[in-house]
Scaffold this active site. Structure first.
Site, PDB file in Angstrom:
ATOM      1  N   HIS A   9      36.474  42.933  34.550  1.00 55.54           N
ATOM      2  CA  HIS A   9      37.430  43.449  33.553  1.00 55.54           C
ATOM      3  C   HIS A   9      37.059  42.973  32.141  1.00 55.54           C
ATOM      4  O   HIS A   9      36.363  41.962  31.962  1.00 55.54           O
ATOM      5  CB  HIS A   9      38.839  42.969  33.905  1.00 55.54           C
ATOM      6  CG  HIS A   9      38.928  41.468  33.991  1.00 55.54           C
ATOM      7  ND1 HIS A   9      39.024  40.668  32.880  1.00 55.54           N
ATOM      8  CD2 HIS A   9      38.863  40.636  35.048  1.00 55.54           C
ATOM      9  CE1 HIS A   9      39.034  39.413  33.247  1.00 55.54           C
ATOM     10  NE2 HIS A   9      38.933  39.347  34.559  1.00 55.54           N
ATOM     11  N   ARG A  60      44.522  43.308  34.850  1.00 53.62           N
ATOM     12  CA  ARG A  60      43.359  43.286  33.946  1.00 53.62           C
ATOM     13  C   ARG A  60      42.193  44.101  34.509  1.00 53.62           C
ATOM     14  O   ARG A  60      41.451  44.740  33.752  1.00 53.62           O
ATOM     15  CB  ARG A  60      42.941  41.843  33.634  1.00 53.62           C
ATOM     16  CG  ARG A  60      42.614  40.950  34.838  1.00 53.62           C
ATOM     17  CD  ARG A  60      42.562  39.499  34.379  1.00 53.62           C
ATOM     18  NE  ARG A  60      42.147  38.520  35.392  1.00 53.62           N
ATOM     19  CZ  ARG A  60      42.947  37.959  36.306  1.00 53.62           C
ATOM     20  NH1 ARG A  60      44.212  38.335  36.391  1.00 53.62           N
ATOM     21  NH2 ARG A  60      42.488  37.033  37.126  1.00 53.62           N
ATOM     22  N   GLU A  87      40.820  38.127  41.946  1.00 54.03           N
ATOM     23  CA  GLU A  87      40.065  36.938  41.556  1.00 54.03           C
ATOM     24  C   GLU A  87      40.254  35.852  42.615  1.00 54.03           C
ATOM     25  O   GLU A  87      41.221  35.878  43.384  1.00 54.03           O
ATOM     26  CB  GLU A  87      40.564  36.447  40.179  1.00 54.03           C
ATOM     27  CG  GLU A  87      39.851  35.208  39.633  1.00 54.03           C
ATOM     28  CD  GLU A  87      38.330  35.343  39.621  1.00 54.03           C
ATOM     29  OE1 GLU A  87      37.743  35.546  40.706  1.00 54.03           O
ATOM     30  OE2 GLU A  87      37.725  35.210  38.544  1.00 54.03           O
ATOM     31  N   HIS A 182      36.632  40.872  39.199  1.00 51.78           N
ATOM     32  CA  HIS A 182      36.803  39.609  38.467  1.00 51.78           C
ATOM     33  C   HIS A 182      35.530  38.761  38.549  1.00 51.78           C
ATOM     34  O   HIS A 182      34.691  38.968  39.435  1.00 51.78           O
ATOM     35  CB  HIS A 182      37.976  38.849  39.078  1.00 51.78           C
ATOM     36  CG  HIS A 182      39.221  39.661  39.093  1.00 51.78           C
ATOM     37  ND1 HIS A 182      40.177  39.587  38.108  1.00 51.78           N
ATOM     38  CD2 HIS A 182      39.640  40.626  39.969  1.00 51.78           C
ATOM     39  CE1 HIS A 182      41.152  40.460  38.373  1.00 51.78           C
ATOM     40  NE2 HIS A 182      40.850  41.098  39.497  1.00 51.78           N
TER      41      HIS A 182
HETATM   42  C1  DG2 Z   1      38.494  33.769  35.581  1.00 53.38           C
HETATM   43  C2  DG2 Z   1      37.156  33.237  36.007  1.00 53.38           C
HETATM   44  O1  DG2 Z   1      38.687  34.958  36.264  1.00 53.38           O
HETATM   45  O2  DG2 Z   1      37.020  31.957  35.648  1.00 53.38           O
HETATM   46  O3  DG2 Z   1      40.277  33.024  37.016  1.00 53.38           O
HETATM   47  O4  DG2 Z   1      39.925  31.907  35.166  1.00 53.38           O
HETATM   48  O5  DG2 Z   1      37.341  37.053  35.928  1.00 53.38           O
HETATM   49  O6  DG2 Z   1      39.764  37.210  36.367  1.00 53.38           O
HETATM   50  O7  DG2 Z   1      38.919  36.307  34.158  1.00 53.38           O
HETATM   51  P1  DG2 Z   1      38.705  36.455  35.642  1.00 53.38           P
HETATM   52  C3  DG2 Z   1      39.649  32.811  35.950  1.00 53.38           C
HETATM   53  P2  DG2 Z   1      35.743  31.048  35.835  1.00 53.38           P
HETATM   54  O8  DG2 Z   1      35.493  30.857  37.302  1.00 53.38           O
HETATM   55  O9  DG2 Z   1      34.581  31.692  35.112  1.00 53.38           O
HETATM   56  O10 DG2 Z   1      36.172  29.734  35.185  1.00 53.38           O
END
Ligand code: DG2
Length: 248
Positions: A9, A60, A87, A182
């Site tokens: 996203h 997102r 995610e 994600h």
């Molecule tokens: C990020 C990835 O997820 O974080 O959950 O903080 O892709 O949904 O923005 P996204 C989060 P990192 O593993 O790179 O810290």
């Protein structure tokens, strides 16, 4: 030969604030909206087209997909949403600022929480309001399916099962597929598809809003992959993701 597109996203509100996000349902920033639109324009300009789209149940990634399809004049393309593309669940870290967490617990600890393959962050308590059991979108899940934290290994297990059950059969039936998801659910898919070792996946970072094209053979084995973007810009964006865990 099959061609699929993986897309993280566009920038989210908590990407901008450098917070661990996980299953928190934050929206895109204005920059994130523009990244998503630019991805759609780039895909269209390069002659990509889609018959089917897959995304998570987090806005997102969903909104990014809508914006891509709108730019491509393909808003009619069917969309399958699954929590299995969500995610990685970041447990009790969700909401914390990554740089502040690094200053408090050390950059090495934050690096392990973010990038080690089989270490899960501290879990949410069952009474925590952030527990996914309190969220109506997960009502159909069995309690044991609801994560309270996940390692990347856990995320690989659910993403790979969704790939095998839903995505791979569609590709093999000739559908041209885009997956918007994600940072870590895409790292999980890439690890699974490219059979990356538990060590090699540690160094892989995926930037927001830049289409990642995978060419697959008839057995869906990757032949090659590339970002649809200027290599220098991509390299900078990848490094910026890695740096988010530094105390500064
Ligand atoms: C990020 C990835 O997820 O974080 O959950 O903080 O892709 O949904 O923005 P996204 C989060 P990192 O593993 O790179 O810290």
């Amino acid at each position: 030969m099959h061609k699929i597109v993986l897309l993280r996203h566009g920038q989210s509100l908590w990407n901008r604030e450098n917070r661990f996000t996980g299953w928190t349902d934050v929206d895109l920033t204005e920059r994130g909206v523009e990244e998503a639109r630019a991805a759609g324009r780039a895909l269209k300009a390069q002659g990509f087209d889609f018959d089917l789209a897959f995304t998570s149940v987090l806005k997102r990634a969903i909104r990014t997909l809508w914006l891509v399809l709108e730019e491509m004049d393909r808003v009619w393309v069917p969309i399958h949403n699954s929590w299995r593309l969500n995610e990685r669940h970041y447990g009790a870290l969700q909401g914390l600022n990554k740089a502040e967490t690094a200053a408090k617990y050390g950059e090495q600890q934050v690096f392990l929480w973010r990038r080690s393959y089989d270490m899960a962050p501290p879990a949410l308590e069952p009474s925590d309001p952030r527990h996914p059991g309190n969220d109506p979108r997960y009502r159909a899940l069995r309690p044991e399916e609801l994560p309270v934290t996940e390692s990347l290994k856990d995320t690989v297990a659910r993403c790979a099962s969704y790939w095998n059950e839903a995505i791979a059969p569609a590709i093999q039936a000739g559908r041209r597929v885009i997956i918007t998801a994600h940072g870590n659910s895409l790292r999980a898919l890439v690890k699974y598809l490219d059979r990356l070792s538990d060590q090699d996946i540690v160094g892989l970072n995926i930037p927001t809003g830049i289409p990642l094209v995978y060419e697959l053979d008839q057995d869906l084995k990757p032949l090659r992959h590339y970002y649809l973007g200027d290599p220098e810009t991509v390299a900078k964006a990848v490094q910026a993701v890695a740096n988010q865990g530094l105390a500064r």
